[in-house]
Design an enzyme around this catalytic site. Structure first.
Site, mmCIF file in Angstrom:
data_model
loop_
_atom_site.group_PDB
_atom_site.id
_atom_site.type_symbol
_atom_site.label_atom_id
_atom_site.label_comp_id
_atom_site.label_asym_id
_atom_site.label_seq_id
_atom_site.Cartn_x
_atom_site.Cartn_y
_atom_site.Cartn_z
ATOM 1 N N ASP A 80 1.389 7.169 -5.564
ATOM 2 C CA ASP A 80 0.440 7.721 -6.543
ATOM 3 C C ASP A 80 -0.252 8.985 -6.052
ATOM 4 O OD1 ASP A 80 1.099 5.421 -7.872
ATOM 5 O OD2 ASP A 80 -0.963 4.838 -8.327
ATOM 6 N N HIS B 96 -0.302 5.789 -1.577
ATOM 7 C CA HIS B 96 -0.817 7.077 -2.060
ATOM 8 C C HIS B 96 -0.326 8.226 -1.192
ATOM 9 C CE1 HIS B 96 -3.629 4.253 -3.916
ATOM 10 N NE2 HIS B 96 -3.789 5.171 -4.838
HETATM 11 ZN ZN LIG Z 1 -4.491 7.293 -8.485
#
Ligand SMILES: [Zn+2]
Length: 396
Positions: free
Chosen positions: A220, A367
């Site tokens: 992400d 992430h």
């Molecule tokens: Zn996010």
């Protein structure tokens, strides 16, 4: 997308809590071999219904014939009733017959609820059974509404929101404002759960795991000029594919990176235009639409590929997210494993949280754009290799 579990349950309660895939009742929810009914439900009805008939018949006989004759005749009379009544009650299938018994005995319980003593106790007990089924029916109706045509539209959801607020108002006018407050607070907490719990399906369906025995890596918050190229190299080395949930503004800032992700065989997912993580849960329908369609536009303009997946910032959807994603042909994807790598830099702990107790079908959330992004990806890739789940790239 999951529809209603075809569990042939008699009562709404079992349809909700005993459905295929539900774990609340564990072994008890396995189907009984004969009739494909739930074993626990079958046991309950086949015990409770004759017992209730015994009580109802016994009450009538004792009243009519006195305690001695009435008491003596209760068992045989109840047996005869139990044998004959099913023809009267009818029902094309076993399931429908049980369902009609549920209704017949509820009518009896309403009629005899003020009888007091043992009869009253049985009547109230059965009304309790009916009440939990009623709650379950409401839950099923809610779910059907939220899945209606795959998406209850924005206008329709606004009507629902107004009706629910109106309900609190009516309760306030009728019973006092304390009750209105209580109703409002209960509805708010249910709403908060639907919005803030990343895997809640209160407001619509979402993909929560893979259907097969592979695992999926999702990355992400990119693209990121430092992390994306290195992550792509790492994934290439292992021959694995991932879904990159990208932010629209960053796609416009780094178009080459977005194109490179597609070129290397990965997928791009929609992660909103600006990643409003503090306010997406309470965003208006119009802002929600701008965020989601804005990201779709950025991805399509720059890569020519239409995204299939949407992930909300920090997983917080709002009441209007589902109709918007469905209208854009997006499916919402949650995750099963996260290590809070966007807020912590303790890589060993993050990897432990991501990898401990993994199961086939897991979806990893990691992430990019963090100081430890590459270490985390490398750790996860090593972990799934050790677990033997890196044999072939995940297909979605
Ligand atoms: Zn996010």
């Amino acid at each position: 997308m999951q529809g209603f579990p075809d569990n042939r349950a008699v009562s709404a309660l079992f349809r909700v809590f005993g459905g295929a895939g539900s774990r609340q009742l564990g072994e008890a929810s396995r189907r009984a071999e004969a009739g494909a009914l739930h074993r626990a439900e079958w046991l309950f009805f086949s015990t409770a219904v004759p017992l209730m008939i015994l009580v109802a018949v016994g009450e009538g006989l004792v009243k009519g014939l006195g305690p001695i004759w009435g008491g003596l005749l209760t068992l045989p009379a109840a047996f005869v009733a139990w044998t004959i009544f099913p023809f009267v009650v009818g029902g094309a299938t076993a399931v429908w017959q049980w369902r009609r018994w549920l209704i017949v005995l509820t009518v009896w319980a309403v009629w005899r609820r003020n009888a007091g003593g043992i009869i009253g106790a049985f009547a109230w007990g059965w009304l309790g059974v009916f009440a939990v089924n009623l709650i379950a029916m409401l839950m099923l109706a809610w779910r059907a509404t939220m899945l209606w045509k795959g998406k209850a539209g924005i206008a329709w959801r606004m009507v629902i929101a107004i009706v629910l607020h109106g309900l609190a108002l009516v309760i306030g006018l009728r019973f006092g404002w304390g009750w209105a407050l209580l109703t409002g607070a209960s509805l708010s907490s249910l709403w908060c759960w639907g919005v803030l719990s990343p895997t809640s399906q209160w407001f619509g369906p979402m993909r929560r795991r893979l259907d097969d025995d592979r695992v999926l890596i999702t990355i992400d918050d990119g693209p990121d000029p430092r992390d994306t190229p290195a992550m792509l190299d790492l994934l290439d080395e292992r021959g694995l594919k991932a879904i990159f949930f990208v932010i629209g503004e960053k796609v416009r800032a780094y178009p080459e990176l977005a194109r490179e992700i597609i070129k290397r065989g990965h997928e791009l997912g929609n992660h909103t235009l600006t990643h409003p993580q503090a306010t997406f849960w309470c965003a208006s329908p119009w802002r929600t639409r701008r965020e989601i369609s804005g990201c779709n536009q950025a991805i399509e303009e720059i890569t020519g590929v239409k995204p299939k997946w949407f992930r909300a910032p920090v997983g917080h959807r709002n009441f209007f997210t589902h109709p918007i994603t469905a209208g854009l042909g997006l499916e919402i994807m949650a995750w099963t494993r996260r290590g809070y790598d966007a807020v912590s830099t303790d890589t060993p702990k993050i990897l432990q949280q991501l990898l401990e107790g993994n199961q086939p079908g897991d979806i990893f959330l990691i992430h990019e754009g963090t100081p430890i992004a590459l270490d985390v990806l490398k750790g996860v890739l090593d972990g799934i290799k050790a677990q033997g789940w890196d044999k072939e790239p995940a297909k979605f």
